[in-house]
Design a protein around this motif. Structure first.
Motif, PDB file in Angstrom:
ATOM      1  N   PRO A 102     -24.098  -3.320  10.705  1.00 45.09           N
ATOM      2  CA  PRO A 102     -24.589  -2.172  11.463  1.00 45.09           C
ATOM      3  C   PRO A 102     -23.500  -1.582  12.360  1.00 45.09           C
ATOM      4  O   PRO A 102     -22.627  -2.298  12.854  1.00 45.09           O
ATOM      5  CB  PRO A 102     -25.731  -2.757  12.301  1.00 45.09           C
ATOM      6  CG  PRO A 102     -25.435  -4.211  12.396  1.00 45.09           C
ATOM      7  CD  PRO A 102     -24.705  -4.581  11.139  1.00 45.09           C
ATOM      8  N   ALA A 103     -23.570  -0.277  12.556  1.00 46.47           N
ATOM      9  CA  ALA A 103     -22.595   0.416  13.406  1.00 46.47           C
ATOM     10  C   ALA A 103     -22.964   0.302  14.877  1.00 46.47           C
ATOM     11  O   ALA A 103     -22.095   0.343  15.746  1.00 46.47           O
ATOM     12  CB  ALA A 103     -22.505   1.882  13.006  1.00 46.47           C
ATOM     13  N   ASP A 104     -24.251   0.151  15.163  1.00 49.97           N
ATOM     14  CA  ASP A 104     -24.720   0.135  16.551  1.00 49.97           C
ATOM     15  C   ASP A 104     -24.722  -1.288  17.113  1.00 49.97           C
ATOM     16  O   ASP A 104     -25.752  -1.913  17.279  1.00 49.97           O
ATOM     17  CB  ASP A 104     -26.092   0.794  16.682  1.00 49.97           C
ATOM     18  CG  ASP A 104     -27.151   0.196  15.773  1.00 49.97           C
ATOM     19  OD1 ASP A 104     -26.789  -0.447  14.764  1.00 49.97           O
ATOM     20  OD2 ASP A 104     -28.348   0.355  16.063  1.00 49.97           O
ATOM     21  N   LEU A 105     -23.510  -1.770  17.426  1.00 44.67           N
ATOM     22  CA  LEU A 105     -23.331  -3.129  17.949  1.00 44.67           C
ATOM     23  C   LEU A 105     -23.424  -3.137  19.465  1.00 44.67           C
ATOM     24  O   LEU A 105     -23.024  -2.179  20.137  1.00 44.67           O
ATOM     25  CB  LEU A 105     -21.972  -3.689  17.530  1.00 44.67           C
ATOM     26  CG  LEU A 105     -21.753  -3.884  16.037  1.00 44.67           C
ATOM     27  CD1 LEU A 105     -20.329  -4.360  15.781  1.00 44.67           C
ATOM     28  CD2 LEU A 105     -22.763  -4.849  15.458  1.00 44.67           C
ATOM     29  N   SER A 106     -23.886  -4.233  20.009  1.00 46.20           N
ATOM     30  CA  SER A 106     -23.902  -4.467  21.455  1.00 46.20           C
ATOM     31  C   SER A 106     -22.505  -4.942  21.852  1.00 46.20           C
ATOM     32  O   SER A 106     -22.231  -6.142  21.900  1.00 46.20           O
ATOM     33  CB  SER A 106     -24.955  -5.516  21.809  1.00 46.20           C
ATOM     34  OG  SER A 106     -24.956  -5.769  23.185  1.00 46.20           O
ATOM     35  N   VAL A 107     -21.612  -4.000  22.124  1.00 44.96           N
ATOM     36  CA  VAL A 107     -20.196  -4.331  22.312  1.00 44.96           C
ATOM     37  C   VAL A 107     -19.928  -5.168  23.562  1.00 44.96           C
ATOM     38  O   VAL A 107     -18.841  -5.734  23.687  1.00 44.96           O
ATOM     39  CB  VAL A 107     -19.295  -3.077  22.287  1.00 44.96           C
ATOM     40  CG1 VAL A 107     -19.342  -2.418  20.923  1.00 44.96           C
ATOM     41  CG2 VAL A 107     -19.663  -2.113  23.391  1.00 44.96           C
ATOM     42  N   GLY A 108     -20.879  -5.281  24.440  1.00 45.19           N
ATOM     43  CA  GLY A 108     -20.732  -6.216  25.544  1.00 45.19           C
ATOM     44  C   GLY A 108     -20.825  -7.658  25.072  1.00 45.19           C
ATOM     45  O   GLY A 108     -20.351  -8.570  25.740  1.00 45.19           O
ATOM     46  N   ARG A 109     -21.425  -7.849  23.902  1.00 46.67           N
ATOM     47  CA  ARG A 109     -21.610  -9.193  23.363  1.00 46.67           C
ATOM     48  C   ARG A 109     -20.796  -9.481  22.109  1.00 46.67           C
ATOM     49  O   ARG A 109     -20.378 -10.612  21.894  1.00 46.67           O
ATOM     50  CB  ARG A 109     -23.093  -9.437  23.074  1.00 46.67           C
ATOM     51  CG  ARG A 109     -23.908  -9.516  24.361  1.00 46.67           C
ATOM     52  CD  ARG A 109     -25.330  -9.913  24.119  1.00 46.67           C
ATOM     53  NE  ARG A 109     -25.439 -11.212  23.471  1.00 46.67           N
ATOM     54  CZ  ARG A 109     -26.587 -11.716  23.040  1.00 46.67           C
ATOM     55  NH1 ARG A 109     -27.703 -11.052  23.188  1.00 46.67           N
ATOM     56  NH2 ARG A 109     -26.609 -12.887  22.458  1.00 46.67           N
ATOM     57  N   VAL A 110     -20.619  -8.487  21.252  1.00 44.02           N
ATOM     58  CA  VAL A 110     -19.899  -8.735  19.993  1.00 44.02           C
ATOM     59  C   VAL A 110     -19.168  -7.471  19.559  1.00 44.02           C
ATOM     60  O   VAL A 110     -19.635  -6.359  19.788  1.00 44.02           O
ATOM     61  CB  VAL A 110     -20.860  -9.235  18.889  1.00 44.02           C
ATOM     62  CG1 VAL A 110     -21.789  -8.135  18.396  1.00 44.02           C
ATOM     63  CG2 VAL A 110     -20.096  -9.862  17.728  1.00 44.02           C
ATOM     64  N   LEU A 111     -18.028  -7.674  18.933  1.00 43.88           N
ATOM     65  CA  LEU A 111     -17.211  -6.576  18.416  1.00 43.88           C
ATOM     66  C   LEU A 111     -17.136  -6.676  16.896  1.00 43.88           C
ATOM     67  O   LEU A 111     -17.253  -7.768  16.321  1.00 43.88           O
ATOM     68  CB  LEU A 111     -15.798  -6.649  18.997  1.00 43.88           C
ATOM     69  CG  LEU A 111     -15.701  -6.628  20.518  1.00 43.88           C
ATOM     70  CD1 LEU A 111     -14.266  -6.868  20.959  1.00 43.88           C
ATOM     71  CD2 LEU A 111     -16.236  -5.311  21.076  1.00 43.88           C
ATOM     72  N   ARG A 112     -16.925  -5.543  16.258  1.00 41.77           N
ATOM     73  CA  ARG A 112     -16.819  -5.533  14.798  1.00 41.77           C
ATOM     74  C   ARG A 112     -15.715  -6.475  14.311  1.00 41.77           C
ATOM     75  O   ARG A 112     -15.878  -7.181  13.315  1.00 41.77           O
ATOM     76  CB  ARG A 112     -16.587  -4.117  14.289  1.00 41.77           C
ATOM     77  CG  ARG A 112     -16.555  -4.049  12.782  1.00 41.77           C
ATOM     78  CD  ARG A 112     -16.579  -2.609  12.284  1.00 41.77           C
ATOM     79  NE  ARG A 112     -17.024  -2.585  10.912  1.00 41.77           N
ATOM     80  CZ  ARG A 112     -18.296  -2.590  10.508  1.00 41.77           C
ATOM     81  NH1 ARG A 112     -19.265  -2.597  11.389  1.00 41.77           N
ATOM     82  NH2 ARG A 112     -18.597  -2.583   9.232  1.00 41.77           N
TER      83      ARG A 112
END
Length: 132
Positions: A102-112
């Motif tokens: 998914p493109a809509d990641l919780s970037v505070g928790r995980v990065l692509r």
């Protein structure tokens, strides 16, 4: 947690974005037990942590700035059973192939880049633990 070639992610209720199951360790938890407990609580799946694949300093990975110094531990876990069960913290549970993350990641928790690295560890279990 992998099921075949698909990676387990959960959608956070608060942000509506996808991440790994996980969270803070409770008092008395070992890191692996915390990972196993958090996965069950947030996804409904029972797992056993069997390899620490990364210990990354959150600040050095490109996450948004935060108030605390945090080292994030990433484990490969064996799927033991269970069924997808949303929780107070998660609204959806999903399994994703590498080409369909998914493109809509919780970037505070995980990065692509971190998700991609988990697939590399899945393909080559002999890779050493990543750190810093």
């Amino acid at each position: 947690v992998f099921r075949g070639e698909e990676l387990l992610l959960v959608r956070e209720r608060r942000s509506g974005r996808w991440t790994f199951p996980g969270g803070w360790a409770d008092v008395g938890d070992t890191p692996s037990l915390a990972a196993e407990r958090e996965t069950l609580e947030e996804s409904g799946y029972r797992v056993r942590a069997h390899k620490l694949v990364a210990a990354w300093d959150k600040r050095r990975q490109g996450h948004p700035p935060g108030l605390f110094a945090i080292t994030k531990l990433f484990f490969l876990c064996e799927l033991l059973g269970g069924e997808p069960t949303p929780s107070l913290e998660t609204s959806e549970i999903g399994w994703f192939a590498q080409h369909a993350l998914p493109a809509d990641l919780s970037v505070g928790r995980v990065l692509r880049t971190q998700l991609e690295r988990m697939f590399e560890h899945r393909r080559d279990p002999g890779l050493p633990t990543d750190f810093d």
